[in-house]
Structures are given as structure tokens and as C-alpha cells.
Scaffold this motif. Sequence first.
Motif, PDB file in Angstrom:
ATOM      1  N   UNK A  76       0.161  -5.601  -5.179  1.00 44.41           N
ATOM      2  CA  UNK A  76       1.484  -5.205  -4.682  1.00 44.41           C
ATOM      3  C   UNK A  76       1.649  -3.688  -4.770  1.00 44.41           C
ATOM      4  N   UNK A  77       1.171  -3.097  -5.864  1.00 49.60           N
ATOM      5  CA  UNK A  77       1.278  -1.643  -6.031  1.00 49.60           C
ATOM      6  C   UNK A  77       0.455  -0.932  -4.967  1.00 49.60           C
ATOM      7  N   UNK A  78      -0.743  -1.438  -4.691  1.00 52.14           N
ATOM      8  CA  UNK A  78      -1.581  -0.838  -3.648  1.00 52.14           C
ATOM      9  C   UNK A  78      -0.892  -0.918  -2.285  1.00 52.14           C
ATOM     10  N   UNK A  79      -0.291  -2.057  -2.015  1.00 48.36           N
ATOM     11  CA  UNK A  79       0.370  -2.214  -0.721  1.00 48.36           C
ATOM     12  C   UNK A  79       1.569  -1.286  -0.598  1.00 48.36           C
ATOM     13  N   UNK A 131      11.743  -2.158   5.940  1.00 48.46           N
ATOM     14  CA  UNK A 131      11.947  -3.571   5.616  1.00 48.46           C
ATOM     15  C   UNK A 131      10.808  -4.121   4.757  1.00 48.46           C
ATOM     16  N   UNK A 132       9.600  -3.673   5.036  1.00 48.07           N
ATOM     17  CA  UNK A 132       8.448  -4.137   4.255  1.00 48.07           C
ATOM     18  C   UNK A 132       8.546  -3.685   2.812  1.00 48.07           C
ATOM     19  N   UNK A 133       8.943  -2.428   2.607  1.00 47.62           N
ATOM     20  CA  UNK A 133       9.100  -1.926   1.239  1.00 47.62           C
ATOM     21  C   UNK A 133      10.239  -2.641   0.529  1.00 47.62           C
ATOM     22  N   UNK A 134      11.301  -2.939   1.264  1.00 44.68           N
ATOM     23  CA  UNK A 134      12.412  -3.673   0.667  1.00 44.68           C
ATOM     24  C   UNK A 134      11.982  -5.070   0.232  1.00 44.68           C
ATOM     25  N   UNK A 135      11.037  -5.661   0.960  1.00 45.14           N
ATOM     26  CA  UNK A 135      10.514  -6.982   0.578  1.00 45.14           C
ATOM     27  C   UNK A 135       9.571  -6.899  -0.619  1.00 45.14           C
ATOM     28  N   UNK A 136       8.779  -5.827  -0.680  1.00 43.85           N
ATOM     29  CA  UNK A 136       7.795  -5.693  -1.764  1.00 43.85           C
ATOM     30  C   UNK A 136       8.396  -5.195  -3.069  1.00 43.85           C
ATOM     31  N   UNK A 137       9.540  -4.529  -3.016  1.00 47.53           N
ATOM     32  CA  UNK A 137      10.115  -3.908  -4.221  1.00 47.53           C
ATOM     33  C   UNK A 137      10.367  -4.918  -5.340  1.00 47.53           C
ATOM     34  N   UNK A 138      10.994  -6.086  -5.068  1.00 46.49           N
ATOM     35  CA  UNK A 138      11.226  -7.024  -6.187  1.00 46.49           C
ATOM     36  C   UNK A 138       9.953  -7.616  -6.773  1.00 46.49           C
ATOM     37  N   UNK A 139       8.810  -7.492  -6.077  1.00 46.54           N
ATOM     38  CA  UNK A 139       7.563  -8.101  -6.551  1.00 46.54           C
ATOM     39  C   UNK A 139       6.732  -7.161  -7.417  1.00 46.54           C
ATOM     40  N   UNK A 140       7.219  -5.937  -7.639  1.00 48.58           N
ATOM     41  CA  UNK A 140       6.470  -4.982  -8.463  1.00 48.58           C
ATOM     42  C   UNK A 140       6.428  -5.454  -9.919  1.00 48.58           C
ATOM     43  N   UNK A 141       5.375  -5.106 -10.652  1.00 49.72           N
ATOM     44  CA  UNK A 141       5.198  -5.678 -11.998  1.00 49.72           C
ATOM     45  C   UNK A 141       6.226  -5.235 -13.022  1.00 49.72           C
ATOM     46  N   UNK A 149       9.451   0.420 -11.792  1.00 47.54           N
ATOM     47  CA  UNK A 149       8.839   0.561 -10.469  1.00 47.54           C
ATOM     48  C   UNK A 149       9.693  -0.101  -9.390  1.00 47.54           C
ATOM     49  N   UNK A 150      10.264  -1.253  -9.719  1.00 51.15           N
ATOM     50  CA  UNK A 150      11.125  -1.935  -8.746  1.00 51.15           C
ATOM     51  C   UNK A 150      12.364  -1.099  -8.434  1.00 51.15           C
ATOM     52  N   UNK A 151      12.977  -0.505  -9.459  1.00 48.66           N
ATOM     53  CA  UNK A 151      14.155   0.336  -9.228  1.00 48.66           C
ATOM     54  C   UNK A 151      13.796   1.578  -8.423  1.00 48.66           C
ATOM     55  N   UNK A 152      12.648   2.176  -8.722  1.00 47.77           N
ATOM     56  CA  UNK A 152      12.203   3.344  -7.961  1.00 47.77           C
ATOM     57  C   UNK A 152      11.960   3.002  -6.496  1.00 47.77           C
ATOM     58  N   UNK A 153      11.376   1.824  -6.248  1.00 53.49           N
ATOM     59  CA  UNK A 153      11.140   1.402  -4.873  1.00 53.49           C
ATOM     60  C   UNK A 153      12.454   1.154  -4.136  1.00 53.49           C
ATOM     61  N   UNK A 154      13.436   0.580  -4.821  1.00 46.45           N
ATOM     62  CA  UNK A 154      14.735   0.358  -4.198  1.00 46.45           C
ATOM     63  C   UNK A 154      15.417   1.680  -3.854  1.00 46.45           C
ATOM     64  N   UNK A 155      15.301   2.652  -4.756  1.00 45.65           N
ATOM     65  CA  UNK A 155      15.857   3.975  -4.462  1.00 45.65           C
ATOM     66  C   UNK A 155      15.148   4.617  -3.280  1.00 45.65           C
ATOM     67  N   UNK A 156      13.831   4.426  -3.194  1.00 47.67           N
ATOM     68  CA  UNK A 156      13.084   4.977  -2.066  1.00 47.67           C
ATOM     69  C   UNK A 156      13.507   4.316  -0.752  1.00 47.67           C
TER      70      UNK A 156
END
Length: 292
Positions: A4-7, A64-74, A78-85
Motif C-alpha cells: 500500500x505504501x509503494x502504491x 480518488x485513488x489516494x483517498x481510497x488508499x489512505x485508510x489502508x495505510x499501516x 501515515x493515514x492522516x498525512x495521506x488525507x491531508x494530501x
Amino acid sequence: MDEIVKEVKEVEKQWDETSFQCQGYIKAIEEYGKSRDMSGEKNSLPRLNGLAQDGLVVLNSLQLKLDTLAPQLPTYDEAQSAQALVENWKHQCQSLRAALRNANLQAKINIRKTAQKERELLLGGGSESTMRRRNLQTKAGMTSAAESITESLRRTRQLMAQELERSASTLMTFEGSTETLKKADSEYKGHRSLLMRTRNLLSTMQRQDVIDRIIIVVGFFLFFLAVAYVVSKRIRILKLQRLVIASIKSGVVRRAGVRQQPAANGLDVLQHDIVPPTIGANPAEHVLHEEL
């Protein structure tokens, strides 16, 4: 590193590249029409707009893809950072759309100014003006044909991009369905073993029920035989007792003697000598004691 992090890293890289290209297209649209010979431009205005719109569609899909992957981060950070991004990317998309509108307005202004200058030159006299009019007519026909082809290709590309997005969403749905089916299969296997054990237990209980029924029937039959045997024995004993009593009575009658003696008053008195029988002398009574 987690998949997930790689993606997510790959999505961020694609965003940076696509955003840079969109900014370049918007800049080219803003500069479009400043030169007098617009046919010498590298790309026409409709083509530049089509490329910019395609870039915005790709940016929207990446968001949209990042929004889908954000909750799946370990991790939670990292999930909060992805949501902010994702929120930052939304603002960038809005800014790019506004910049594209402003660039188109500026391109129209540039085209209008250039056309005004061309008109002034064409209205002038001389051979230069005549040659320019001919060149403009030829180039205008070629440009219109090229623009129509470019527009059709752009529409085709947009349709292909939409179909690609739809196929990607369908593939994700299939992957989710596959995971659900795998979980259902594992649960079914667990329930199957439980059902097999239950079936074996039911078979054992059925066999035990049949054995219990057989035991009850055999026991009832034996009990009936025992009762019949006891009743028959009692009936034989009663018959034997009756025979013994009858034989005893007959023996007593045979042994009884009737004697006649004269009395003083001239009457005959009957005297009976009753001799009680002995137990040992009567064989029928001995048989009775053996039966008892």
C-alpha cells in the motif's frame, strides 16, 4: 515496504508529473495567439485545451485513488498525512481549473488582438497584403480541418479515459468480491467439518436408538416368559394341592371303621375310629412337599 505504501508513492509521483504537464499546457494556452502567424504554433488552442482537460481528469482519478488508499495505510500518522494530501490536491485541482479558464480568456484576447492587427495589414495595399490573404485562406482551411480531426481525437481519448476508469473500478469491485468469496469458502469449510461431525453423531445416536429398542423388546419378551412360567408353576401347584387333598380325604374315608356296640338301654351306638394319616405313609403328600 508494504504494498500500500509503494502504491501511494507511485500515485504521488504520477500526480507530480501530471500536474507539471497541466501547468505547461495552461501556460501555452495563456501565450496562445500572441504571434501573428498562429498556424506556426506547436499546438492549436482546442488541442491544448483537450490535453489540459485530460490532465485534470487524470489528476481527479489520482485524487480518488489516494483517498481510497489512505485508510489502508499501516499507521495512523501515515493515514492522516495521506488525507491531508488529498485535501491539498483538491485545492490544487480547483486552482488549475480556474487557471485554465483564465488562460482561455487570455488566449481569446490575444487572438482578438492578433486578428485586429492582421485585419489592418490586409486592408492595406500592395502585393504583400495579397500574398498574406492567399496564405491565410489556405492555412485557414488546413487549420480548420486539423482542428476538427484533433477535436474528434480528443473526444475519443476522453471516452477511452472514462472507460479505463470504469474498468479500474470494476476490477477493484471484482477483487473485493474475490476476497469475500475466499472468506465465504473458508467459513464453509469450517462449517462443513462441523456438519460432518454432527452427521456422525446423529448416525451414532440412531444406531444407539435401534439397539435400545431391541433391548427393550427382548427384555419385555423375557419378562413375559418369566411371568408365564411363574403363573404356569402356580397353576400346577394348585392342581397338585387339589389332588393331594382329594387323595387324603379318600384315604380317611377308607380307614374309618364303623363299629356297632349294644347299649344299656337297648340302642345301638355307632362308634367311629378315626385314625389320622401319617405324612410319611402317603406318597401323594410327599410329592406335594417336593413341589413346594
